[in-house]
Design an enzyme around this catalytic site. Structure first.
Site, PDB file in Angstrom:
ATOM      1  N   LYS A   1       0.804  -1.148  -0.044  1.00 39.49           N
ATOM      2  CA  LYS A   1       0.080   0.099   0.040  1.00 39.49           C
ATOM      3  C   LYS A   1       0.933   1.325  -0.072  1.00 39.49           C
ATOM      4  CE  LYS A   1      -1.922  -1.644   3.914  1.00 39.49           C
ATOM      5  NZ  LYS A   1      -3.328  -1.533   3.920  1.00 39.49           N
ATOM      6  N   ARG A   2       0.309   2.329  -0.053  1.00 46.92           N
ATOM      7  CA  ARG A   2       1.137   3.579  -0.078  1.00 46.92           C
ATOM      8  C   ARG A   2       1.779   3.827   1.180  1.00 46.92           C
ATOM      9  NH1 ARG A   2       0.962   7.520  -4.335  1.00 46.92           N
ATOM     10  NH2 ARG A   2       2.147   8.614  -3.012  1.00 46.92           N
TER      11      ARG A   2
ATOM     12  N   THR B   1      -9.161  -0.910   0.778  1.00 44.33           N
ATOM     13  CA  THR B   1      -9.761  -1.932  -0.182  1.00 44.33           C
ATOM     14  C   THR B   1      -8.772  -2.887  -0.441  1.00 44.33           C
ATOM     15  OG1 THR B   1      -8.869  -0.399  -1.925  1.00 44.33           O
ATOM     16  CG2 THR B   1     -11.130  -0.114  -1.229  1.00 44.33           C
TER      17      THR B   1
ATOM     18  N   LYS C   1      -0.364   4.251   8.084  1.00 46.44           N
ATOM     19  CA  LYS C   1      -0.364   3.027   7.708  1.00 46.44           C
ATOM     20  C   LYS C   1       0.455   1.843   8.321  1.00 46.44           C
ATOM     21  CE  LYS C   1      -2.368   3.685   2.882  1.00 46.44           C
ATOM     22  NZ  LYS C   1      -3.398   3.046   2.903  1.00 46.44           N
TER      23      LYS C   1
ATOM     24  N   LYS D   1      -9.063  -7.305  -1.096  1.00 48.93           N
ATOM     25  CA  LYS D   1      -8.713  -8.325  -2.083  1.00 48.93           C
ATOM     26  C   LYS D   1      -8.039  -9.430  -1.581  1.00 48.93           C
ATOM     27  CE  LYS D   1      -7.342  -3.777  -4.391  1.00 48.93           C
ATOM     28  NZ  LYS D   1      -6.469  -2.748  -4.484  1.00 48.93           N
TER      29      LYS D   1
HETATM   30  C1  LIG Z   1      -5.959  -1.899  -3.502  1.00 50.44           C
HETATM   31  C2  LIG Z   1      -4.830  -0.823  -4.171  1.00 50.44           C
HETATM   32  C3  LIG Z   1      -4.587   0.296  -3.234  1.00 50.44           C
HETATM   33  C4  LIG Z   1      -5.336   0.388  -1.823  1.00 50.44           C
HETATM   34  O1  LIG Z   1      -4.718  -0.355  -0.785  1.00 50.44           O
HETATM   35  P1  LIG Z   1      -4.888  -0.002   0.756  1.00 50.44           P
HETATM   36  O2  LIG Z   1      -4.257  -1.238   1.356  1.00 50.44           O
HETATM   37  O3  LIG Z   1      -6.370  -0.210   0.701  1.00 50.44           O
HETATM   38  O4  LIG Z   1      -4.337   1.192   0.893  1.00 50.44           O
HETATM   39  C5  LIG Z   1      -3.403   0.856  -3.697  1.00 50.44           C
HETATM   40  N1  LIG Z   1      -2.755   0.756  -4.608  1.00 50.44           N
HETATM   41  C6  LIG Z   1      -3.200  -0.218  -5.575  1.00 50.44           C
HETATM   42  C7  LIG Z   1      -2.048  -0.491  -6.684  1.00 50.44           C
HETATM   43  C8  LIG Z   1      -4.105  -1.168  -5.228  1.00 50.44           C
HETATM   44  O5  LIG Z   1      -4.561  -2.126  -6.105  1.00 50.44           O
END
Ligand SMILES: *Cc1c(COP(=O)(O)O)cnc(C)c1O
Length: 825
Positions: A560-561, A668, A566, A672
């Site tokens: 994630k970022r 999100t 985070k 996944k």
């Molecule tokens: C799903 C997704 C995110 C969001 O990730 P989080 O863990 O919810 O911050 C960010 N970047 C990409 C490429 C993603 O597919």
């Protein structure tokens, strides 16, 4: 492309040629020959990709047109999703799957012995027109809208440079430009005839390399639409994503603002085109630059002009606007739509203020995405004055009336009116975009239950008291077509074999997997799919980055970022705790684990970039130390993007969702992982709370302070206490601060020490470290019992049905937009 028989997919309408078995290959050869003037046997990988994509686009074109014709004929309520970001990723494989033509594509391309199918797919650039979750959400939403057959359109910007490509050199992030449009994109269709004019009250000039706005020369930019097909699953509805590219008029009126300066006119043209040149790479923090302001204004102006023109083509009564049009604002980035829609209704439609205002509020809806105060957008009034003074005039009038309302309702509460005002008067005058969005729309939603609650009770409590009926929750979701069906073919296949394929469009069907959690055969087949995904990932990693990982270890991912909230730091601190345990007693048993990190840091976010460096250095030291080698491993995978997520998520056993409670609006990525059979270790934050509810907390590894405890302990929280009283915490920190991980660059991690100890550890890493380590311990013990682990993983998948973006979009449609499907026959 070949014809097909699957009953829920319409045959290529009215195109007998494309519907014939042989034509797919012919069309492909024709594209190679005619588009590239190359013989099929001499074609490059890129040329082959383009030919396949164009063949597919030919195939879907009639259906795309039919969708538009049907919408024009039926005149249904349309939904418009305005977003500064669409993090699309690759398109080819998802279009093939959603069109239901995969077997034919594979078969026909196999007839070309030079064609390596997976290489063709890999050749497509990853369209990175977004930073992270917010942009990816927009992409999932438009796919779900098409699948649900809702007449909808996404509006965004056609950035020539998407999110930067991240390279890692000596452990440091290096940003490289992502010129994804260097070669023509086969999916986009330029529609120059639908070009829109965007009035701009100033002229832009270059002075010593700095872009300056010069007042007083009213001119305009051109917004040129570039359309991309958005294929719903089953191929019935093909909606449009319209991305605006900035340009300037071909024929400058030289006399108007320059002295017949030909070169100056060309320079102006180039400056105009810079408006959509590059995506701002800031995630959860605002850039604040003037060019970003112009980008937002440009998106709003182009999109609203287009929406209103389409509305007028089929409706002559302005009073029907909110019955025919719903506009969703993805965060405040397009919140100028409040002023711009008012401007259109007042100045162009000549409506009175009250009617215009009622239509505006009923048409617009706003989604909030963050609880971080530094991410709440504010724009200097000065920018409005320069670029769009009429908009400012309207915003002032909106605010004058609104503040009068507030004062009338709360006559004795003066601070309230200044808190709620759309205009901030302390210091430089600014427009508070969130206030504008809430005042000017009929719906404000958060993106997970806890986030919506915190919005209502803390962040904008004044507004929730005044307009309680406007506030609601729409928990995020992700599209199961991309994130399960396409990304994890083996697991998706096993699910379909076991419970049928209805889950693809109704993810709640996954509940039927629940009894199979106790089925020995099913469990072992689940484990086989996970194992082969891990092996595939390990192979890919070795061939593309040279990093070697062992698929027999636990795959643990935090992707994630990179952001303090985070808490990648918490994860790496725990790794260091494990490393210290091994150092002090090599005989202890720790399940072998590979810790994957991936994510980009905003280029100006120094601490986030230092965290990347720390992760890389810890990884190197652990690799080189015989005590830890082969037992724990840290891998930083460079350049996190959608394609990398699609690869790593199916291969992951443990999903790290460890934000400081109260700061991750939804997440999100967490969803996944859940549908791909990972177990989550996480805090009670964002949608993770709802995920644990769906799967049962006993099937989750929840730890740490909850949002309320975080808020309540701020006054007395002391990171020093943890440092002094928890030996493992102190040893881990000391190892960093004593340069164990930075022998050749001593002192580089001082800012991390300052953040954690001297500046109060705002995100409370140390408060949660011991309970995190305890949860990790339990997780490791469970992994040692494969049946118990697999059982929980399957229960998690069975409980992930709520987190389909189809469910989210159905809720938006019913509760915010009042929109219904418009089937295409
Ligand atoms: C799903 C997704 C995110 C969001 O990730 P989080 O863990 O919810 O911050 C960010 N970047 C990409 C490429 C993603 O597919």
């Amino acid at each position: 492309m070949a014809g097909h028989t699957k009953s829920n997919i319409a045959a290529a309408p009215g195109d007998p040629e494309l519907a014939s078995e042989a034509s797919g290959r012919e069309s492909y050869d024709r594209h190679l020959l005619l588009d590239h003037v190359v013989r099929p046997e001499d074609a490059s990988q890129r040329e082959r990709f383009e030919a396949v994509a164009r063949t597919l686009r030919d195939f879907l074109t009639q259906r795309w047109l039919l969708t538009q014709q049907t919408h024009d004929r039926e005149n249904p309520k349309r939904v418009y999703y305005l977003s500064m970001e669409f993090l699309i990723g690759r398109t080819l494989i998802n279009n093939i799957i959603n069109l239901g033509v995969e077997p034919y594509v594979r078969k026909e391309l196999r007839t070309d012995p030079r064609q390596d199918w997976s290489e063709v797919v890999e050749t497509e650039p990853d369209a990175g027109l977004g930073n992270g979750g917010l942009g990816r959400l927009a992409a999932c939403f438009i796919e779900s809208l098409a699948t649900l057959q809702i007449p909808a359109m996404g509006y965004g910007l056609r950035y020539e440079y998407g999110i930067f490509r991240q390279a890692i050199e000596n452990g440091y992030q290096i940003e490289q430009p992502d010129h994804w449009l260097a070669q023509p994109d086969p999916w986009e269709v330029c529609q120059p005839r639908q070009t829109v004019q965007v009035p701009v009250a100033c002229r832009f000039e270059l002075h010593d390399g700095v872009l300056r706005a010069v007042p007083g020369y009213a001119t305009h930019l051109l917004g040129v639409p570039y359309d991309r097909p958005v294929v719903g699953y089953g191929g019935q509805t093909i909606n449009t994503l319209r991305l605006w590219g900035a340009s300037s008029p071909d024929h400058f009126d030289f006399g108007e603002f320059s002295s017949g300066d030909f070169v100056g006119a060309i320079v102006d043209r180039i400056l105009a085109e810079t408006v959509t040149r590059v995506l701002y790479p800031d995630d959860s923090t605002r850039a604040g630059q003037a060019l970003r302001f112009v980008q937002e204004y440009f998106l709003v102006c182009c999109s609203l002009a287009d929406i209103v023109a389409r509305f007028r083509r089929t409706n002559d009564d302005w009073g029907l606007l909110s019955e025919k049009v719903a506009i969703q604002l993805n965060d405040t980035h397009p919140a100028m739509a409040v002023g711009e829609l008012m401007r259109l209704l007042l100045d162009e439609a000549k409506l009175g203020w009250d009617e215009a205002w009622e239509l505006t509020v009923e048409t617009l809806a706003y989604t909030n995405h963050t609880l971080l105060p530094e991410a709440l957008e504010k724009w200097p009034v000065r920018f409005f004055e320069l670029v769009c003074p009429r908009l400012l005039e309207i915003v002032y009038e909106i605010n004058r009336r609104f503040v009068a309302d507030v004062q009338q309702r709360y006559p004795d509460d003066h601070p309230r009116a200044s808190r709620m005002s759309v205009i901030e008067d302390s210091g430089e005058r600014q427009i508070r975009m969130a206030n504008l969005a809430i005042v000017g729309s009929h719906s404000t939603n958060g993106v997970a239950q806890i986030h919506s609650d915190l919005l209502r009770t803390r962040v904008v409590a004044d507004f929730a008291q005044m307009f309680p009926e406007r506030f609601n929750n729409k928990t995020n979701g992700v599209t199961p077509r991309r994130w399960l069906l396409a990304a994890n073919r083996d697991w998706a296949g096993l699910i379909t074999e076991s419970i049928g394929d209805a889950w693809i469009t109704d993810l709640s069907e996954l509940r039927q997997l629940l009894p199979l959690a106790d089925d020995q055969t099913f469990r072992s087949r689940f484990r086989q799919t996970k194992q082969s995904a891990k092996e595939r990932f390990a192979d890919w990693l070795r061939t593309t980055t040279g990093q070697v990982v062992d698929p027999e270890t636990i795959f643990d991912s935090q992707i994630k970022r990179i952001h303090e909230y985070k808490r990648q730091l918490l994860n790496i601190l725990h790794v260091i705790v494990l490393y210290n345990r091994l150092r002090s007693d090599p005989s202890i048993s720790i399940p072998p684990r590979t810790f994957f990190f991936a994510g980009k840091a905003a280029p100006a976010y120094r601490l986030a970039k230092l965290i990347i460096k720390l992760i890389n250095n810890v990884g190197r030291v652990i690799d080189e130390d015989p005590v830890s080698r082969g037992r724990i491993k840290v891998v930083f995978v460079p350049n996190y993007n959608v394609s990398l997520a699609e690869r790593l998520i199916p291969a992951t056993d443990v999903s790290e969702q460890i934000s400081t409670a109260g700061y991750e609006a939804s997440g999100t990525g967490n969803m996944k992982f859940m549908m791909n059979g990972a177990l989550t270790i996480g805090t009670r934050d964002g949608a993770t709370i709802e995920m644990a509810e769906e799967a049962g907390e006993e099937n989750f590894f929840l730890f740490g302070l909850n949002a309320e405890q975080v808020a309540n302990s701020r006054q007395w929280y002391s990171p020093h206490w943890h440092y002094e009283n928890e030996p493992e915490t102190r040893d881990a920190l000391d190892l960093i601060f004593n340069d164990h991980f930075s022998r050749d660059e001593p002192g580089i991690f001082t800012p991390i020490r300052e953040s954690l100890l001297d500046h109060g550890d705002f995100f409370m890493h140390l408060a949660d470290l011991s309970s995190y380590a305890e949860a990790q311990q339990q997780l490791g013990e469970l992994y040692a019992d494969p049946d118990a682990w697999t059982r929980k993983a399957i229960i998690n998948v069975a409980g992930s049905g709520k987190f389909s973006s189809d469910r989210t979009i159905a809720e938006y449609a019913a509760e915010i937009w009042n929109a219904v499907p418009c089937p295409i026959d």
